[in-house]
Structures are given as structure tokens and as C-alpha cells.
Design an enzyme around this catalytic site. Structure first.
Site, PDB file in Angstrom:
ATOM      1  N   GLN A 181      11.411  -2.929  -1.650  1.00  0.00           N
ATOM      2  CA  GLN A 181      11.659  -4.075  -2.538  1.00  0.00           C
ATOM      3  C   GLN A 181      11.690  -5.405  -1.784  1.00  0.00           C
ATOM      4  O   GLN A 181      11.971  -6.440  -2.389  1.00  0.00           O
ATOM      5  CB  GLN A 181      12.991  -3.886  -3.292  1.00  0.00           C
ATOM      6  CG  GLN A 181      12.954  -2.767  -4.311  1.00  0.00           C
ATOM      7  CD  GLN A 181      12.051  -3.044  -5.506  1.00  0.00           C
ATOM      8  OE1 GLN A 181      11.656  -4.187  -5.764  1.00  0.00           O
ATOM      9  NE2 GLN A 181      11.706  -2.006  -6.243  1.00  0.00           N
ATOM     10  N   CYS A 327      19.769   7.313 -20.077  1.00  0.00           N
ATOM     11  CA  CYS A 327      20.272   8.290 -21.021  1.00  0.00           C
ATOM     12  C   CYS A 327      20.002   9.693 -20.478  1.00  0.00           C
ATOM     13  O   CYS A 327      18.874  10.147 -20.457  1.00  0.00           O
ATOM     14  CB  CYS A 327      19.553   8.104 -22.352  1.00  0.00           C
ATOM     15  SG  CYS A 327      20.320   9.023 -23.659  1.00  0.00           S
TER      16      CYS A 327
HETATM   17  N1  PLP Z   1      12.374   2.665  -2.480  1.00  0.00           N
HETATM   18  C1  PLP Z   1      12.712   1.668  -3.322  1.00  0.00           C
HETATM   19  C2  PLP Z   1      13.818   0.733  -2.938  1.00  0.00           C
HETATM   20  C3  PLP Z   1      12.045   1.512  -4.527  1.00  0.00           C
HETATM   21  O1  PLP Z   1      12.391   0.533  -5.369  1.00  0.00           O
HETATM   22  C4  PLP Z   1      11.007   2.436  -4.866  1.00  0.00           C
HETATM   23  C5  PLP Z   1      10.313   2.344  -6.173  1.00  0.00           C
HETATM   24  O2  PLP Z   1      10.898   1.992  -7.176  1.00  0.00           O
HETATM   25  C6  PLP Z   1      10.686   3.444  -3.949  1.00  0.00           C
HETATM   26  C7  PLP Z   1      11.391   3.525  -2.771  1.00  0.00           C
HETATM   27  C8  PLP Z   1       9.589   4.428  -4.224  1.00  0.00           C
HETATM   28  O3  PLP Z   1       8.329   3.846  -4.027  1.00  0.00           O
HETATM   29  P1  PLP Z   1       7.015   4.496  -4.674  1.00  0.00           P
HETATM   30  O4  PLP Z   1       7.066   4.197  -6.133  1.00  0.00           O
HETATM   31  O5  PLP Z   1       5.874   3.798  -3.985  1.00  0.00           O
HETATM   32  O6  PLP Z   1       7.046   5.942  -4.353  1.00  0.00           O
END
Ligand code: PLP
Length: 390
Positions: A181, A327
Site C-alpha cells: 500500500q 459479514c
Molecule cells: N498486502 C497488503 C497491505 C495489501 O493491501 C494487499 C492487497 O490488498 C496485499 C498484500 C495482497 O496483494 P495482492 O492483491 O497483489 O496479492
């Protein structure tokens, strides 16, 4: 009737692929379809393009080309980092992480705990920040890896990964950062950083889904997770996702190009949205440290209102956001992140995350600000405690 307005403010879930990215990828499905491992010219020209793409990803991070390994995305990179280090150090059975990680890390750690590993999950305070003394005290001689996220997907709260890294490296422990992120949203420079491993995912910053990378600092001791051919210098087997890699590289190039200007513009829109909502509703509060967040994210709780209901009404009006409760088996469970922060149930249930991107406009914010208040008012009216705060 005019066309229904659509406003997408769920960019921490995924983002729209930039047209330039699509354009860059397209030739690699048809004319440039060679396998980069082939020795003939069909493959050779692709191998060269992959090398260029690796350089582009490295540049965004201030890393060296050889430190970038392409993966299928954030989840794989997180799994690779943690499992790869544990396999390298079979005698070290302790992992340190936090209570607010993404499930890509937490579910793996829970599985590892069942297999005999010991996992320490660090707590966070009401604003979502870590206690670095707790971290210091958690480190042991048999700690194999510390895995801590850069920025939280639900609240945007940024952890001080450089400081954390110094503490971890003083003890000679491998330090992994889930940067999914953060990469493409805030400037990151891994040159001279204590971070050993960093995960990133292209679809969080206008690249395609199913492609990402793990940064592996030179000299880091890690075993491959996926074995097979000698791809990625023996660190991740499997024929390369060539269009994906080209798309990821383009997304990195664009992130670098737009970062400074867009950061300010996106933060401006986010702050205006947040301030207007807080001013309008007594029952609204922001979850997470407001001074220390990614510029695109706001997580707002509306006390005494169901977040899921807000989302459904917003969706009816073409606004896509997400909530901090899910949910499960008929009952609304607040997210593990909000629970770890100690957000009271009455507020955690009513949380909504708005996450913006460079494709959002001031008109989008105006539209949300016109559509959201009647929804909250209506839900407060039917809520047992809501009338008091109207
Ligand atoms: N780590 C974080 C902090 C994320 O927000 C996400 C996805 O939402 C992931 C890992 C997983 O990434 P990916 O969707 O590329 O597998």
C-alpha cells in the site's frame, strides 16, 4: 435522465489500469510473444525488455536491478519473503509481525503457528501506531524474521519502517516490509535502508493484476519458494508473465513521473472530503493517525450506523467505497485492524474507507459530499441511538 455518475473511491482494493500501461502491454500478447528463455531472436528481444523493466522497477525503489524478483503479486511476495527466510534458517522458529497486517501475512503466520512456529503479533494503539519498545522486547535469538507493513490498507497509517529496521538489524534479524500500500503512493528509497525484503503489487498503482515483485537486498539469505526452471536467477521459477512485467514497469514509470504533484492533489481531495464529513456529523470520527497516513486514504466511522448499509446505499448512487466490517456467518464482524486499534464496536461497525487515486476529481468529492449526508441521516433515524446524534 442523464447517465448515472460513477465514482470509484476504493483504490486500496485495486486501481484502474492506466491507458499508457495497457498500450505498453498490448504488443506482448501478439507480435512479441516469445519466451524470454528461448535462445532465438523471438526470445532474446523479450529478455532484453524484461531487463529494462526490472531496471524501471528498481529505479522507483532506489534499488539495484538484481535485487528485483518478479512474482504474481503482493500475496506471493509476502509468502515468498517469510517462507523463504524460515527455510533458510531451519533452527529459528520465531516470527515477529503485527496485529494489523494484511491477511497475506497474518493467515500465513497463523498457519505457521499451527506447524510449530512461535508468532509474536505486536499491538497498536488507538491511532494505529506501534510501540517500538514492545518491538525491541519481542526480538529473540531465535527470531528468524520480522515482517511489518509499510502502510495499512484499511487506515493508511504508515509505520516508521526505517526506525523499525534499525532496531531489527541491530539484532542481525532479517526484516521484511509489506510495501503493497506504499509503493507508487509515497516516495520510497531503499538505498542504504535497513529493509532486507519488500513486497509490492502492480494493481495498487494503476498496473495490471497478478504481477508484483519482491525486493531482495543483495546478500539477504532466502530460499526460493517456487522451484522449477532457472528463471529470475533461480529465485522464482516459472515462465515470466511478460505483458504483466511490462505493465508493472510502466506503472512504476508513471508513478515516479506523477508522484510529487499527484500526492498533493490527492491529499487535498482526501482532506476536503474528510473535513466536510467531520464538520457535518457529530458521530463521525477518523480511524488512524491523521498526521501519519498515505495521502489517499481516509477511514471514517459513523457511530450507531452499519457500514455495510452505508456502502449499499452509496453503491446505489454509483459510489464505490469499502467498509471495515465484513459479514461473516450472518454477524457483522469489525475488521481485525479496527479491533486491534480498540475502536469501540458502535463505531467499528459503521466504518467506511474512502481511498482515492489520481483518476479522482474534485467533482467526485463534491458528488460524495452531496450523496452521503442523506444516507447517514436516514440510517441514523432508524438506529436506536442515532436520533440523539442527528
Ligand atoms: N498486502 C497488503 C497491505 C495489501 O493491501 C494487499 C492487497 O490488498 C496485499 C498484500 C495482497 O496483494 P495482492 O492483491 O497483489 O496479492
Amino acid at each position: 435522465m442523464g447517465e448515472k455518475k460513477l465514482v470509484y473511491v476504493d483504490n486500496n482494493a485495486t486501481t484502474r489500469v492506466d491507458e499508457e500501461v495497457v498500450h505498453a502491454m498490448q504488443p506482448y500478447f501478439t507480435g512479441l510473444y516469445g519466451n524470454p528463455s528461448s535462445i532465438h531472436s523471438f526470445g532474446g528481444q523479450i529478455a532484453k525488455k524484461i531487463a529494462d523493466a526490472r531496471g524501471q522497477v528498481a529505479e522507483l525503489l532506489g534499488a539495484q536491478d538484481t535485487e528485483i524478483v518478479f512474482t504474481s503479486g503482493g500475496t506471493e511476495s509476502d509468502n515468498f519473503a517469510i517462507k523463504g527466510v524460515l527455510e533458510y534458517f531451519p533452527d529459528k522458529k520465531h516470527i515477529v509481525t503485527t496485529k494489523v497486517e494484511h491477511h497475506a501475512v497474518l493467515s500465513l503466520c497463523d498457519k505457521l503457528a499451527k506447524e510449530g512456529y512461535q508468532v509474536t503479533k505486536l499491538s497498536v494503539d488507538r491511532k494505529g501506531n506501534l510501540d517500538l519498545n514492545e518491538l525491541r522486547n519481542s526480538l529473540r535469538d531465535d527470531t528468524a524474521i520480522v515482517s511489518i507493513m509499510y502502510a495499512n490498507n484499511e487506515t493508511g497509517v504508515i509505520f516508521p519502517v526505517e526506525k523499525i529496521g534499525q532496531i531489527v538489524k541491530e539484532r542481525g534479524i532479517t526484516f521484511h516490509v509489506d510495501g503493497v500500500q506504499a509503493v507508487g503512493k509515497i516516495p520510497i528509497n531503499l538505498k542504504d535502508s535497513p529493509i532486507d525484503l519488500l513486497s509490492l503489487s502492480s494493481h495498487k498503482y494503476h498496473g495490471p493484476k497478478g504481477i508484483g515483485a519482491l525486493y531482495i537486498k543483495r546478500g539477504t539469505r532466502i530460499k526460493p519458494m517456487i522451484v522449477g526452471g532457472h528463471h529470475e536467477r533461480g529465485r522464482r521459477a516459472g515462465t515470466e508473465n511478460v505483458p504483466g512485467i511490462i505493465g508493472l514497469a510502466k506503472a512504476c514509470e508513471l508513478a515516479q513521473k506523477y508522484m510529487q504533484d499527484e500526492l498533493t492533489r490527492i491529499k487535498g481531495m482526501r482532506d476536503r472530503l474528510e473535513e466536510k464529513i467531520l464538520a457535518r456529523f457529530k458521530n463521525a470520527l477518523v480511524n488512524g493517525d491523521r498526521e501519519n497516513r498515505t495521502p489517499n486514504t481516509t477511514n471514517i466511522s459513523f457511530e450507531y450506523v452499519e457500514g455495510e448499509a452505508i456502502l449499499l446505499y452509496l453503491d446505489e448512487r454509483g459510489i464505490a467505497a469499502s467498509s471495515g466490517s465484513a459479514c461473516t456467518s450472518g454477524s457483522l464482524e469489525p475488521s481485525h485492524v479496527l479491533r486491534a486499534m480498540g475502536v469501540p464496536f458502535t463505531a467499528a461497525h459503521g466504518s467506511v474507507r474512502f481511498s482515492l487515486s489520481r483518476f479522482n476529481t474534485d467533482e467526485d468529492v463534491d458528488y460524495i459530499l452531496s450523496e452521503l449526508p442523506p444516507i447517514i441521516e436516514r440510517l441514523l433515524e432508524i438506529s436506536p441511538f442515532g436520533r440523539e446524534v442527528l
